[in-house]
Design a protein around this motif. Structure first.
Motif, PDB file in Angstrom:
ATOM      1  N   GLY A 197     -81.322  24.162 -31.846  1.00 38.51           N
ATOM      2  CA  GLY A 197     -82.214  23.386 -31.000  1.00 38.51           C
ATOM      3  C   GLY A 197     -82.558  22.058 -31.657  1.00 38.51           C
ATOM      4  N   ALA A 198     -82.762  22.091 -32.981  1.00 41.19           N
ATOM      5  CA  ALA A 198     -83.054  20.874 -33.729  1.00 41.19           C
ATOM      6  C   ALA A 198     -81.860  19.929 -33.696  1.00 41.19           C
ATOM      7  N   MET A 199     -80.655  20.505 -33.695  1.00 43.90           N
ATOM      8  CA  MET A 199     -79.455  19.678 -33.631  1.00 43.90           C
ATOM      9  C   MET A 199     -79.391  18.924 -32.308  1.00 43.90           C
ATOM     10  N   TYR A 200     -79.681  19.622 -31.204  1.00 44.07           N
ATOM     11  CA  TYR A 200     -79.708  18.964 -29.893  1.00 44.07           C
ATOM     12  C   TYR A 200     -80.832  17.933 -29.827  1.00 44.07           C
ATOM     13  N   ARG A 201     -81.957  18.258 -30.447  1.00 36.94           N
ATOM     14  CA  ARG A 201     -83.079  17.329 -30.456  1.00 36.94           C
ATOM     15  C   ARG A 201     -82.724  16.072 -31.264  1.00 36.94           C
ATOM     16  N   ALA A 202     -82.025  16.264 -32.368  1.00 37.82           N
ATOM     17  CA  ALA A 202     -81.645  15.129 -33.207  1.00 37.82           C
ATOM     18  C   ALA A 202     -80.681  14.197 -32.468  1.00 37.82           C
ATOM     19  N   ILE A 203     -79.756  14.789 -31.727  1.00 32.87           N
ATOM     20  CA  ILE A 203     -78.834  13.974 -30.929  1.00 32.87           C
ATOM     21  C   ILE A 203     -79.595  13.251 -29.818  1.00 32.87           C
ATOM     22  N   THR A 204     -80.558  13.947 -29.219  1.00 30.59           N
ATOM     23  CA  THR A 204     -81.394  13.325 -28.185  1.00 30.59           C
ATOM     24  C   THR A 204     -82.139  12.135 -28.764  1.00 30.59           C
ATOM     25  N   LEU A 205     -82.708  12.314 -29.952  1.00 30.11           N
ATOM     26  CA  LEU A 205     -83.408  11.222 -30.632  1.00 30.11           C
ATOM     27  C   LEU A 205     -82.471  10.043 -30.858  1.00 30.11           C
ATOM     28  N   GLU A 206     -81.268  10.333 -31.317  1.00 34.06           N
ATOM     29  CA  GLU A 206     -80.286   9.282 -31.591  1.00 34.06           C
ATOM     30  C   GLU A 206     -79.938   8.510 -30.316  1.00 34.06           C
ATOM     31  N   ILE A 207     -79.767   9.235 -29.227  1.00 33.89           N
ATOM     32  CA  ILE A 207     -79.411   8.612 -27.949  1.00 33.89           C
ATOM     33  C   ILE A 207     -80.565   7.771 -27.412  1.00 33.89           C
ATOM     34  N   LEU A 208     -81.792   8.293 -27.505  1.00 30.32           N
ATOM     35  CA  LEU A 208     -82.951   7.546 -27.034  1.00 30.32           C
ATOM     36  C   LEU A 208     -83.200   6.294 -27.876  1.00 30.32           C
ATOM     37  N   LYS A 209     -82.992   6.418 -29.190  1.00 29.02           N
ATOM     38  CA  LYS A 209     -83.185   5.275 -30.083  1.00 29.02           C
ATOM     39  C   LYS A 209     -82.223   4.149 -29.735  1.00 29.02           C
ATOM     40  N   ARG A 210     -81.060   4.504 -29.250  1.00 28.37           N
ATOM     41  CA  ARG A 210     -80.045   3.504 -28.913  1.00 28.37           C
ATOM     42  C   ARG A 210     -80.169   3.040 -27.458  1.00 28.37           C
ATOM     43  N   ASP A 233     -78.206   5.047 -21.528  1.00 30.24           N
ATOM     44  CA  ASP A 233     -78.478   5.610 -20.201  1.00 30.24           C
ATOM     45  C   ASP A 233     -78.056   7.078 -20.205  1.00 30.24           C
ATOM     46  N   LEU A 234     -78.973   7.977 -19.815  1.00 29.77           N
ATOM     47  CA  LEU A 234     -78.674   9.409 -19.845  1.00 29.77           C
ATOM     48  C   LEU A 234     -77.621   9.807 -18.817  1.00 29.77           C
ATOM     49  N   ASN A 235     -77.268   8.906 -17.930  1.00 34.48           N
ATOM     50  CA  ASN A 235     -76.188   9.151 -16.970  1.00 34.48           C
ATOM     51  C   ASN A 235     -74.832   8.658 -17.473  1.00 34.48           C
ATOM     52  N   ASP A 236     -74.849   7.968 -18.612  1.00 32.69           N
ATOM     53  CA  ASP A 236     -73.609   7.434 -19.184  1.00 32.69           C
ATOM     54  C   ASP A 236     -72.988   8.485 -20.103  1.00 32.69           C
ATOM     55  N   ILE A 237     -72.334   9.468 -19.496  1.00 36.00           N
ATOM     56  CA  ILE A 237     -71.777  10.597 -20.244  1.00 36.00           C
ATOM     57  C   ILE A 237     -70.773  10.142 -21.295  1.00 36.00           C
ATOM     58  N   ALA A 238     -69.907   9.206 -20.927  1.00 35.57           N
ATOM     59  CA  ALA A 238     -68.870   8.739 -21.850  1.00 35.57           C
ATOM     60  C   ALA A 238     -69.483   8.164 -23.126  1.00 35.57           C
ATOM     61  N   LEU A 239     -70.536   7.361 -22.982  1.00 31.54           N
ATOM     62  CA  LEU A 239     -71.168   6.754 -24.153  1.00 31.54           C
ATOM     63  C   LEU A 239     -71.931   7.795 -24.970  1.00 31.54           C
ATOM     64  N   ILE A 240     -72.526   8.769 -24.290  1.00 34.12           N
ATOM     65  CA  ILE A 240     -73.220   9.850 -24.991  1.00 34.12           C
ATOM     66  C   ILE A 240     -72.239  10.640 -25.848  1.00 34.12           C
ATOM     67  N   ILE A 277     -79.975  16.351 -21.784  1.00 35.72           N
ATOM     68  CA  ILE A 277     -78.778  16.051 -22.558  1.00 35.72           C
ATOM     69  C   ILE A 277     -78.016  17.327 -22.902  1.00 35.72           C
ATOM     70  N   ALA A 278     -78.759  18.387 -23.240  1.00 31.72           N
ATOM     71  CA  ALA A 278     -78.121  19.632 -23.654  1.00 31.72           C
ATOM     72  C   ALA A 278     -77.378  20.338 -22.529  1.00 31.72           C
ATOM     73  N   GLN A 279     -77.695  20.010 -21.276  1.00 30.77           N
ATOM     74  CA  GLN A 279     -77.012  20.677 -20.170  1.00 30.77           C
ATOM     75  C   GLN A 279     -75.675  20.026 -19.824  1.00 30.77           C
ATOM     76  N   ILE A 280     -75.372  18.878 -20.428  1.00 26.22           N
ATOM     77  CA  ILE A 280     -74.105  18.193 -20.171  1.00 26.22           C
ATOM     78  C   ILE A 280     -72.978  18.991 -20.827  1.00 26.22           C
ATOM     79  N   PRO A 281     -72.026  19.495 -20.059  1.00 28.21           N
ATOM     80  CA  PRO A 281     -70.959  20.347 -20.617  1.00 28.21           C
ATOM     81  C   PRO A 281     -70.238  19.731 -21.807  1.00 28.21           C
TER      82      PRO A 281
END
Length: 222
Positions: free
Chosen positions: A35-48, A51-58, A98-102
């Motif tokens: 869970g912390a790993m997903y949270r850390a990635i979420t933090l990284e994405i938000l810091k940058r 767009d949460l709809n930009d799957i390719a960039l995520i 973010i975690a629900q994105i396959p």
């Protein structure tokens, strides 16, 4: 080193992480908080400001981000991630999105499987017993009443100084439950051979001891 894995799954607020940490110390295992790993990635994405709809960039961001566990501590790009950084209401609100994105889960599962293959590991999350470590020696599914989970999360956030209402926490947990259980790729569910433990009204030590008795009742792992 002999491989020995324990998988712990369950919804938000069931006590997975806290109990897993206790078991890791008692049984001399490396603790992996997925869970912390997903949270850390979420933090990284938000810091940058991605767009949460930009799957390719995520996905590109995840592939270019180094995630590792050393001495049960989480590192992102060789920087240790403090627990408070990834436990804020903002992260709580966005992590399940973010975690629900396959494609995100596919990449994270690859990382988690690699870590689990290194030795004696206890890992907690949403899809550990069903997807990440389906062959784990022991699988547990922890749950608790909604009220108990809300009270636990409220206590945690209040202690950290966040100003948040119980109604906000209820809404957040219900939303996360829905997203976790209804996502198409590796949804939250109890593995058929997992042991169900309801933590409602129980202390961390009581639940940890219950789990240790189950493990040591079959074989000594210490």
């Amino acid at each position: 080193m002999k491989i020995f894995n324990i998988a712990i799954d369950g919804p938000a607020g069931a006590g997975k992480s806290t109990i897993a940490k206790v078991l890791a110390k008692k049984l001399n295992l490396t603790y992996i908080d997925t869970g912390a790993m997903y949270r850390a990635i979420t933090l990284e994405i938000l810091k940058r400001n991605i767009d949460l709809n930009d799957i390719a960039l995520i996905i590109k961001t995840i592939k270019n981000t180094k995630i590792d566990i050393k001495d049960s501590k989480l590192y992102v790009n060789d920087r240790e991630i403090a627990n408070d950084e990834i436990r804020s209401p903002l992260i709580n609100k966005n992590v399940s999105i973010i975690a629900q994105i396959p494609e995100v889960r596919e990449q994270m599962v690859i990382i988690q499987k690699r870590i689990a293959s290194k030795g004696r590991v206890i890992m907690d999350g949403r899809d550990i017993g069903t997807c990440v470590m389906p062959n784990a020696e022991y699988k547990f599914f922890l749950t608790a009443s909604l009220d108990e989970r809300v009270q636990r999360r409220a206590k945690e956030l209040i202690e950290k100084g966040y100003n948040i209402t119980l109604s906000d926490i209820v809404k957040d947990i219900k939303t996360r439950d829905m997203l976790d259980s209804q996502r198409k790729f590796s949804p939250l569910r109890k593995a058929e051979d997992a042991i169900l433990i309801d933590t409602t009204g129980k202390t961390i030590e009581e639940v940890a001891n219950e789990m240790i008795l189950i493990i040591k009742g079959e074989e000594s792992v210490i």
